[in-house]
Design an enzyme around this catalytic site. Structure first.
Site, PDB file in Angstrom:
ATOM      1  N   HIS A 134      67.168 -17.055  22.830  1.00 51.72           N
ATOM      2  CA  HIS A 134      65.996 -17.512  23.585  1.00 51.72           C
ATOM      3  C   HIS A 134      66.178 -18.937  24.109  1.00 51.72           C
ATOM      4  O   HIS A 134      65.648 -19.293  25.160  1.00 51.72           O
ATOM      5  CB  HIS A 134      64.742 -17.490  22.697  1.00 51.72           C
ATOM      6  CG  HIS A 134      63.980 -16.193  22.710  1.00 51.72           C
ATOM      7  ND1 HIS A 134      63.377 -15.691  23.853  1.00 51.72           N
ATOM      8  CD2 HIS A 134      63.686 -15.316  21.730  1.00 51.72           C
ATOM      9  CE1 HIS A 134      62.760 -14.556  23.553  1.00 51.72           C
ATOM     10  NE2 HIS A 134      62.933 -14.297  22.268  1.00 51.72           N
ATOM     11  N   GLN A 156      59.084 -19.503  23.792  1.00 48.95           N
ATOM     12  CA  GLN A 156      58.092 -18.418  23.848  1.00 48.95           C
ATOM     13  C   GLN A 156      56.663 -18.946  23.807  1.00 48.95           C
ATOM     14  O   GLN A 156      55.733 -18.223  24.169  1.00 48.95           O
ATOM     15  CB  GLN A 156      58.296 -17.432  22.678  1.00 48.95           C
ATOM     16  CG  GLN A 156      59.570 -16.617  22.793  1.00 48.95           C
ATOM     17  CD  GLN A 156      59.688 -15.638  21.641  1.00 48.95           C
ATOM     18  OE1 GLN A 156      60.137 -16.010  20.567  1.00 48.95           O
ATOM     19  NE2 GLN A 156      59.274 -14.409  21.855  1.00 48.95           N
ATOM     20  N   HIS A 169      68.996 -13.406  17.977  1.00 49.38           N
ATOM     21  CA  HIS A 169      67.948 -13.154  18.978  1.00 49.38           C
ATOM     22  C   HIS A 169      67.209 -14.446  19.331  1.00 49.38           C
ATOM     23  O   HIS A 169      67.017 -14.757  20.514  1.00 49.38           O
ATOM     24  CB  HIS A 169      66.983 -12.098  18.423  1.00 49.38           C
ATOM     25  CG  HIS A 169      65.809 -11.791  19.292  1.00 49.38           C
ATOM     26  ND1 HIS A 169      65.609 -10.560  19.872  1.00 49.38           N
ATOM     27  CD2 HIS A 169      64.754 -12.550  19.669  1.00 49.38           C
ATOM     28  CE1 HIS A 169      64.491 -10.590  20.582  1.00 49.38           C
ATOM     29  NE2 HIS A 169      63.941 -11.780  20.473  1.00 49.38           N
ATOM     30  N   GLU A 170      66.806 -15.201  18.298  1.00 45.39           N
ATOM     31  CA  GLU A 170      66.017 -16.418  18.549  1.00 45.39           C
ATOM     32  C   GLU A 170      66.862 -17.499  19.206  1.00 45.39           C
ATOM     33  O   GLU A 170      66.389 -18.217  20.096  1.00 45.39           O
ATOM     34  CB  GLU A 170      65.387 -16.934  17.250  1.00 45.39           C
ATOM     35  CG  GLU A 170      64.455 -15.954  16.551  1.00 45.39           C
ATOM     36  CD  GLU A 170      63.406 -15.324  17.449  1.00 45.39           C
ATOM     37  OE1 GLU A 170      62.978 -15.968  18.431  1.00 45.39           O
ATOM     38  OE2 GLU A 170      63.023 -14.167  17.187  1.00 45.39           O
ATOM     39  N   GLY A 203      60.638 -13.484  14.092  1.00 42.63           N
ATOM     40  CA  GLY A 203      61.119 -14.759  14.591  1.00 42.63           C
ATOM     41  C   GLY A 203      60.376 -15.177  15.839  1.00 42.63           C
ATOM     42  O   GLY A 203      59.753 -14.346  16.509  1.00 42.63           O
ATOM     43  N   CYS A 237      60.852  -7.818  20.845  1.00 38.14           N
ATOM     44  CA  CYS A 237      60.572  -9.242  21.077  1.00 38.14           C
ATOM     45  C   CYS A 237      59.078  -9.415  21.307  1.00 38.14           C
ATOM     46  O   CYS A 237      58.470  -8.602  22.017  1.00 38.14           O
ATOM     47  CB  CYS A 237      61.356  -9.715  22.300  1.00 38.14           C
ATOM     48  SG  CYS A 237      61.085 -11.448  22.713  1.00 38.14           S
ATOM     49  N   LEU A 238      58.497 -10.458  20.736  1.00 34.55           N
ATOM     50  CA  LEU A 238      57.064 -10.690  20.912  1.00 34.55           C
ATOM     51  C   LEU A 238      56.714 -10.969  22.381  1.00 34.55           C
ATOM     52  O   LEU A 238      55.578 -10.802  22.786  1.00 34.55           O
ATOM     53  CB  LEU A 238      56.604 -11.864  20.034  1.00 34.55           C
ATOM     54  CG  LEU A 238      56.676 -11.603  18.520  1.00 34.55           C
ATOM     55  CD1 LEU A 238      56.395 -12.886  17.756  1.00 34.55           C
ATOM     56  CD2 LEU A 238      55.721 -10.493  18.112  1.00 34.55           C
TER      57      LEU A 238
END
Ligand code: CO
Length: 166
Positions: free
Chosen positions: A141, A51, A137-138, A46, A95-96
């Site tokens: 953000h 981000q 999670h997304e 995701g 997480c990226l």
């Protein structure tokens, strides 16, 4: 389409509250297309607009719960809201924007999201397991929340090694 740079933890933009998307215009479509390409080139499931430095309520999630003979696909969620949850799962999450770190995070096992598509049409989508985790999670953000805020504990270097092997 272009790959966008993914901001890393410590960048203040990752801690901002994102604004509602009101214009479903070519600029939004370009952002979503770029996010798709950026996610495809990473190993993530995701990606959220903040981000890539865009403080708008837009995320994409990779649906990995598909039959063996079907392709995984990305779900675009604009102005997403979690409307229903059920169950519980406890597992490793990354997480990226926080490369090479994983933490144990508790999430619902089932999540229903109401969101708009890239043309502004409202729809509902359900996710289970990893997809439910990714939805949570997304969407976190979009309010400047990172998984490290919610992690019960971070994985040790030994556990990380195990994870890499598995
Ligand atoms: Co993330």
């Amino acid at each position: 389409m272009a790959t966008r740079m993914i901001l890393k933890n410590g960048d203040p933009q990752l801690r901002k509250h994102c604004h509602e998307v009101k214009d479903f215009n070519p600029r939004l479509h370009m952002l979503l297309d770029d996010m798709r390409q950026t996610l495809a080139e990473s190993n993530g499931v995701g990606l959220a607009a903040p981000q890539v430095g865009v403080l708008r309520r837009a995320v994409i999630v990779l649906e990995t719960n598909v039959p063996d003979d079907e392709e995984e696909y990305m779900i675009e969620l604009i102005n997403p809201v979690i409307v229903e949850t059920a169950g519980e799962q406890t597992g490793a999450e990354g997480c990226l924007s926080i490369p090479n770190e994983f933490g144990v995070v508790q999430r619902p096992d089932y999540v229903k999201v109401r969101a708009q598509d890239r043309h502004g049409e409202w729809f509902e989508v359900e996710g289970r397991g990893l997809t439910a985790r990714a939805f949570c999670h997304e969407i976190d953000h979009l309010d400047g929340v990172l998984f490290i805020d919610k992690a019960i504990r971070m994985l040790s270097p030994e556990e990380l090694e195990q994870q890499a092997k598995g």
